[in-house]
Scaffold this motif. Structure first.
Motif: not given
Length: 357
Positions: A294-300
Motif C-alpha cells: 500500500i503506497g500512501l502518496m497523499r496525506p491522511i
C-alpha cells in the motif's frame, strides 16, 4: 468500492464459511422470487431505501438477527430509519466506531446544551448499540487476529517512512518555502498536488516505491494499491509508473468508466497491471487478499481513514507456484507523507442487544 460488488463479496465469503445458509442478495432476489423463504438476506442500505422497499418486502419482525457492517456510518441520516425498522437483535461491526460521548461530562453537557448532547448521542456508535462510551460489547484487534491460537486470521504491516525533503519541509510548522513567480511562498502538506504541483517529487516517489515494494514469490512486484491526492494526481502517478515499467499500473477512481469492473478484474488477477492507483474508491471494503503493498502518496489526517486503508492489506493469502505454496506473512505500507501510523485497527462488535418490541 461499488456497493453491489461489496454484497457479492459477502456472498462469496458465506459460500466458504457457512455454505449451508445459501444467502441471497436483496436487489436481485426480489426480482427473481428467491427472496421468499430466504433465511439470510444480504442488502445494502441504499437498495433497501429505494422507494422504501424494505417496508414492502418485510415486516418489522421478519428477521431474528440484523447485522450492520461498517456500523460507524450505517446508522446515520435516512439509513437510521431502515436500521430501526427491524425489531430484532442488532449487532454492529466496525473497525472504527465513532465515540462522541467518551470523556464527556454528560450531566454537565445536558444542563448547559441539551441539543449538543442529543447530536452527540445520535452520532455515537456505542450509544446506538447500548454500550457505555468507548466500551464495545466485544473487541478483537489486529494483534488478536494475528496471535489467535486458532489463527492467524490477519497479518501485520511493515511500515516504511519514505518522506522526501519537500515532504519533510511541508510537514514542518513553517511549510515548504519556495519562490513562485518571483514571490516567496510557503506550502503545507495539504497543498501539495492541489495548490502546487511537483512532478520531480512524484517521479521520486514512484521510483522509491518500485525499489522498496515487496515482491511476490515469483519475483515480480507484489499487487499494490497507491493512494493519490485527487484524480489528476492519480493519472500523473499512473503515467510515471508506466514510463518506468510499461503496463505496470492502472488508474481506478470513480471518474474512470467501468471502474468497478476494472477493480474486480484487478482483484481477481484478470488484468496484467500490478499497481492500482486510486484516490479513495479502494480505501474501504475492497477485499484483495493477495495485496502486498500500500503506497500512501497523499496525506491522511483521519484515524478512521488510516485504519480503513490499512485494513486492505491485512488479509491472508496463499500463493501457489507449481506445487509449492507460499503464505503471505505481512504487507508493506510505504508511507511517503508520514501518515498517522500510530493508530491500531480493531474490529469491534457493538450491541448484540435486543431491540425494543
Amino acid at each position: 468500492m461499488d456497493r453491489i460488488e461489496l454484497a457479492k463479496q459477502t456472498i462469496e465469503d458465506f459460500a466458504v464459511v457457512l455454505p449451508e445458509f445459501k444467502p441471497v442478495i436483496f436487489k436481485s432476489a426480489r426480482k427473481s422470487g428467491e427472496l421468499l423463504g430466504a433465511s439470510v438476506v444480504i442488502a445494502t442500505i441504499q437498495s433497501l431505501m429505494t422507494d422504501r422497499r424494505y417496508r414492502e418486502e418485510f415486516t418489522p419482525f421478519y428477521f431474528d438477527l440484523v447485522i450492520n457492517d461498517e456500523a460507524h456510518r450505517s446508522i446515520y441520516g435516512d439509513a437510521r430509519e431502515v436500521v430501526q425498522f427491524f425489531q430484532a437483535t442488532r449487532i454492529g461491526l466496525t473497525a472504527t466506531p465513532k465515540a462522541y460521548l467518551k470523556n464527556v461530562d454528560l450531566e454537565e453537557l445536558e444542563a448547559e446544551n441539551p441539543k449538543a448532547l442529543e447530536a452527540r448521542q445520535l452520532r455515537d456508535t456505542y450509544h446506538y448499540f447500548g454500550c457505555a462510551p468507548g466500551l464495545p460489547t466485544f473487541r478483537y484487534d489486529i494483534i488478536d487476529a494475528v496471535k489467535d491460537p486458532e489463527g492467524p486470521f490477519l497479518c501485520l504491516p511493515k511500515i516504511f517512512d519514505l518522506r522526501s525533503d519537500i515532504t519533510t519541509q511541508a510537514l514542518a510548522e513553517g511549510g515548504w518555502a519556495v519562490v513562485v513567480n518571483e514571490q516567496d511562498e510557503n506550502f503545507k502538506i495539504q497543498d501539495l498536488e492541489r495548490k502546487i504541483f511537483t512532478p520531480a517529487r512524484n517521479r521520486l516517489m514512484c521510483e522509491a516505491f518500485l525499489h522498496e515494494a515487496q515482491k511476490d514469490p515469483s519475483g515480480t512486484i507484489g499487487k499494490s494499491i497507491v493512494f493519490a491526492v485527487n484524480q489528476k494526481h492519480a493519472t500523473n502517478l499512473t503515467k510515471i509508473f508506466n514510463e518506468l515499467q510499461p503496463g505496470l499500473a492502472v488508474t481506478i477512481t470513480s471518474r474512470i468508466p467501468d471502474a468497478s469492473t476494472i477493480a474486480k478484474e484487478f482483484r481477481d488477477n484478470k488484468r496484467p497491471e500490478r499497481i492500482a492507483v486510486s484516490v479513495d474508491m479502494l480505501s474501504t471494503g475492497y477485499n484483495c487478499r493477495d495485496l502486498l503493498n500500500i503506497g500512501l502518496m497523499r496525506p491522511i489526517f483521519s484515524p478512521t481513514e488510516y485504519i480503513q486503508i490499512k485494513g486492505r492489506g491485512t488479509r491472508l493469502y496463499t500463493f501457489k507456484i507449481g506445487n509449492t505454496e507460499y503464505e503471505k506473512k505481512n504487507f508493506f505500507m510505504l508511507d511517503f507523507l508520514r501518515c498517522r501510523g500510530i493508530f491500531r485497527g480493531e474490529i469491534r462488535l457493538l450491541g448484540a442487544t435486543q431491540a425494543a418490541s
